[in-house]
Structure formats: structure tokens, C-alpha cells
Design an enzyme around this catalytic site. Structure first.
Site, short mmCIF file in Angstrom:
data_model
loop_
_atom_site.label_atom_id
_atom_site.label_comp_id
_atom_site.label_asym_id
_atom_site.label_seq_id
_atom_site.Cartn_x
_atom_site.Cartn_y
_atom_site.Cartn_z
N ARG A 75 0.83 -1.19 0.00
CA ARG A 75 0.00 0.00 0.00
C ARG A 75 0.87 1.24 0.00
NH1 ARG A 75 -3.86 -3.55 2.67
NH2 ARG A 75 -2.28 -4.10 4.19
N SER A 113 7.37 -5.37 6.76
CA SER A 113 6.96 -6.30 7.81
C SER A 113 7.58 -7.68 7.67
CB SER A 113 5.44 -6.38 7.83
OG SER A 113 4.94 -5.07 7.96
N ASP A 128 5.05 -3.40 10.52
CA ASP A 128 3.62 -3.07 10.58
C ASP A 128 3.09 -3.02 12.02
OD1 ASP A 128 3.86 -5.80 10.89
OD2 ASP A 128 2.33 -6.34 9.44
#
Ligand code: ADP
Ligand code: MG
Length: 433
Positions: free
Chosen positions: A49, A118, A171
């Protein structure tokens, strides 16, 4: 003498704790004062994202935000480092090109980015860190040991994109930061998506690995890397053992392989295959598709598990569409649902046990005289979409904490809190401060 004994005990304790938790270099969570235009990029699973946010300080808060989600072609997850980072940088460049009038970069300034990455990283400063290993289906040898910020920055250069990475976070750390910005009582963050991990806020003087100066706040965020937890107290079935042995990372991420979205459907497939081989669950022939690893995804499993129709129509349809198995009896479909139930609930209960462990470490598992709320920021598609999983997790946590304590414990879905969190941390570590 006592001193020496204590020191030895502490050393032993330190050794026993030589696990995978990492100091994040994040020693202050967002204050709310953050101002300006910041970008974030979140790489950590099936999709990545990109996000931009205009922060308006104490009053303005999040003035405007925009994001975009791009799925990563499977071949890039096991290709070369440069191909992967070039793909990401190109998508980011395209996103930056679409920046509208509502976003304002101060004159003469460089755009700044918080990079949520992450995977297990050995962090060496707030904006650098080397990849320890890939997880969740990624496998690119040359990236291991490389500084992922340097990798991304070179790719940004190759795209001609003038942008500086000012924060590298996981994350969990991003979710913790975003969660805290939103709610002051957030003490920990948990991810239950493709993979799983958790982070919490620790007093820096309670961290044996910390040898630097104590941060001003006295706090340090710990990235637990709890996906890699394993223990003799964590029973593994033959299905877990076979899944692990045939995985891209055998012997690693054992807890993750029991509870996260990447694996739950695959465990179900393995159980169904054995039931077919040994008890002809789907008739005399073994359906060929049932032998294909990872063909049954957790969202399929979840849809079958939530089927409330009297004839289990969705289960029948999924067995047909995904596994090519036709004409199953209601009894067989019920058995399939039972398998989903066992696998999902085991995962959810183990995840609740992990959260209970964190609350215990923080002393939030006992009824306190000061009635403060304890909020856990949660993110991830598994928790968000798999209702039976999230309900089981919450019920189990309540069971473990008891009514009194659990009435002040809240699990808050921080939907994509990690994106905003990373942008906030980029702002907090801006080169212009
Ligand atoms: P990531 O973990 O890759 O950053 P998400 O947090 O969006 O991404 O989680 C995606 C994961 O969530 C998927 O890999 C899948 O395992 C799980 N998931 C998504 N949708 C569902 C669903 N409807 N039911 C169960 N699990 C789901
Ligand atoms: Mg994610």
C-alpha cells in the site's frame, strides 16, 4: 556475593530470552503535533500500500489522506531484489505523480516517507536495517543481509523520485503508532493477516539488550517477532510438522504457521487429504486438486466455515470450485466444516494466549486499583474478516483474564493504522526537525 549472583541470574535470564524480539529505535510515539505532507509505503504480504497524508498538528490532525493498494505479482516474491524494489518504486512514483492540490509540501523540501517493512529486520537506526530473513512466501536470497532502506532508496533514484526514507518500521510498530495517535490508551499492537506479529511499549530500563543512552521518554517500542515463537508447550500435529517441513522456511515462524491467514486453509487441506487417503472422505479416488499445496486459501475456508444454509450450499460450491470435488453428501460437508472449526479455533485460542502473555508482561492482567483502559490496536485481514476467528479470540482472552480485568481491555480494529502510523513516524523523524 549477592551482586555477583544477581548478575549471573540476569545473564542467564538474558540468554533464555535470546529470542527474536527487536528494539525498534522508536522511542516516542506520535504526539499529535506532527505537521506537513508525508508518505508511507507498506510492504508485508500479498499487497503493498502507498499512502499520503496531510497532517495539521494538534488542531488539524489528519487533514486529508489518500491511499492506493497494489498486489505483488507472485513471480516478484521469489525473483531478484532489484526487480521487486523497482516494481514498488515505480508504483510509488506513479502515486506521487497523482498528488493533488490539497497536499502541500513546504517550499524547497524533499518528500519524506515512512517505510513499513513487515519482515524480520535487524534495525541499526530509525531509518536503516538489514533483512534477517524473508517470511510469508517471499524468498529472495540476495536481499537477506542487505539494508532494505538502501535497496528502496536506490530504486527510488532509478525512478528519478526525489524522496527520503526517514523511518523504517514494522507493521506492528506502525499500527502501535497509528493506534496511539488515535487513542492514548493503546499499549500494544497485534497483526493477524497473512502473517502474525506483535509490538508493545516497554520501559527502556527493563530491556537487557539496550546498551545505549536511555531515551528521553524512558520508553522503547519492542517488536516481538512473535511469529517465530516456538516451545515444547506448543503442541504440533503431524499436519503442522509436514507443512513446516515443506515450507519455504522450515523450522521457522512456527507460531505463525499455527495461527495466521497464510496457513490456516493449508492446514485444513492437509487434514482433508489425510481423511481422503485413509477414510475415503470424498469417495474412492483422491481428488487431484486436493494434493496441490496452498490451493485452499483461508478466505475459502472462512466462507465454508460461516455457511449457515441448511444444506451447506457454500461448502458444496467451494469444494467444487476450489478443489474440483462434486456431489458431496451433507454429512461430508458437515465434516469439512468441523475441520475448519477445529483449525480456526485452535489458531484463535493460541493468538489469544499470545495477547494474554503481553498483558501479563505489562502487568495489565490483574485487577488494578487505578481503573485504566488497556487498548490493543489490531490489524490484519484474518482478524477483520474471519468472524468466528475473531470472536473465538475475544472469548478466549476474556476466559483467561476473567470478567473484571477483561471489562477494561479493548481490542480495537485499527484498519490500516499502520499506514498512518508510518507516516506519523516519518514526520516525527523528519530531517527538517
Ligand atoms: P497482509 O497481512 O498481507 O498485509 P491483510 O492484513 O489484508 O494483508 O491480510 C490478508 C490476509 O487476511 C490474507 O492473506 C488472508 O489470509 C486473510 N483474509 C483476507 N480475507 C479473509 C477472509 N474473508 N476470511 C479469512 N481470512 C481472510
Ligand atoms: Mg499488513
Amino acid at each position: 556475593r549477592h551482586g555477583r549472583r544477581d548478575a549471573r541470574r540476569a545473564r542467564l535470564r538474558g540468554r533464555q530470552q535470546a529470542r527474536d524480539d527487536h528494539i525498534s529505535y522508536v522511542d516516542s510515539l506520535p504526539s499529535g503535533q506532527e505537521k506537513g505532507l508525508f508518505y508511507a509505503l507498506d510492504l508485508g504480504g500479498t499487497n503493498f500500500r502507498v499512502l499520503r497524508v496531510q497532517l495539521g498538528g494538534k488542531e488539524g490532525r489528519v487533514v486529508k489522506q489518500e491511499c492506493d493498494e497494489i498486489s505483488i505479482p507472485a513471480h516478484l516474491m521469489t525473483g531478484t531484489s532489484q526487480e521487486l524494489f523497482d516494481f514498488i518504486a515505480a508504483a510509488l512514483a506513479k502515486f506521487v505523480a497523482s498528488e493533488g492540490e490539497d497536499f502541500h509540501l513546504l517550499e524547497g523540501r524533499q518528500r519524506e516517507l515512512g517505510f513499513t517493512f513487515s519482515f524480520p529486520v535487524k534495525q541499526s537506526s530509525i531509518a536503516s536495517g538489514t533483512l534477517i530473513k524473508w517470511t510469508k512466501g517471499f524468498s529472495i536470497d540476495e536481499t537477506v543481509g542487505a539494508d532494505v532502506v538502501a535497496e528502496l532508496s536506490s530504486a527510488l533514484d532509478r525512478q528519478g523520485l526525489d524522496m527520503k526514507v526517514t523511518a523504517l518500521v514494522n507493521d506492528t510498530i506502525g499500527t502501535l503508532a497509528g493506534g496511539r495517535y488515535d487513542d492514548n490508551d493503546v499499549v500494544a499492537a497485534v497483526i493477524l493477516g497473512t502473517g502474525t506479529n506483535a509490538a508493545y511499549v516497554e520501559r527502556a530500563n527493563a530491556i537487557p539488550k539496550w546498551h545505549g543512552l536511555l531515551p528521553k521518554s524512558g520508553d522503547m517500542v519492542i517488536n516481538m517477532e512473535w511469529g517465530n515463537f516456538r516451545s515444547s508447550h506448543l503442541p504440533l500435529t503431524e499436519f503442522d510438522q509436514a507443512l513446516d517441513a515443506e515450507s519455504l522456511n522450515p523450522g521457522e515462524q512456527i507460531y505463525e504457521k499455527l495461527i495466521s491467514g497464510m496457513y490456516l486453509g493449508e492446514i485444513v487441506r492437509r487434514v482433508l487429504l489425510k481423511m481422503t487417503e485413509e477414510a475415503s472422505l470424498f469417495g474412492d479416488d483422491i481428488p487431484p486438486k486436493l494434493k496441490i499445496p496452498f490451493i485452499l486459501r483461508t478466505p475459502h475456508m472462512s466462507m465454508m466455515h460461516h455457511d449457515t444454509s441448511p444444506d451447506l450450499r457454500t461448502v458444496g460450491a467451494k469444494l467444487k470450485d476450489v478443489l474440483g470435488i462434486q456431489g458431496t453428501s451433507l454429512k461430508t460437508r458437515r465434516l469439512v466444516v468441523d475441520v475448519c472449526d477445529i483449525v480456526a479455533k485452535r489458531g484463535a485460542r493460541l493468538a489469544a494466549a499470545g495477547i494474554h502473555g503481553v498483558l501479563k508482561k505489562l502487568g495489565r492482567d490483574i485487577p488494578g486499583s487505578d481503573k485504566h483502559r488497556t487498548v490493543i490496536a489490531m490489524d490484519g485481514g484474518l482478524y477483520e474478516h474471519y468472524t468466528i476467528f475473531s470472536e473465538t479470540l475475544e472469548n478466549t482472552l476474556r476466559e483467561m483474564l476473567g470478567e473484571e480485568v477483561s471489562s477494561s481491555v479493548v481490542i480495537k480494529l485499527a484498519n490500516d493504522g499502520s499506514g498512518i502510523g508510518a507516516a506519523l513516524l516519518a514526520a516525527a523523524h523528519s530531517q527538517y526537525l
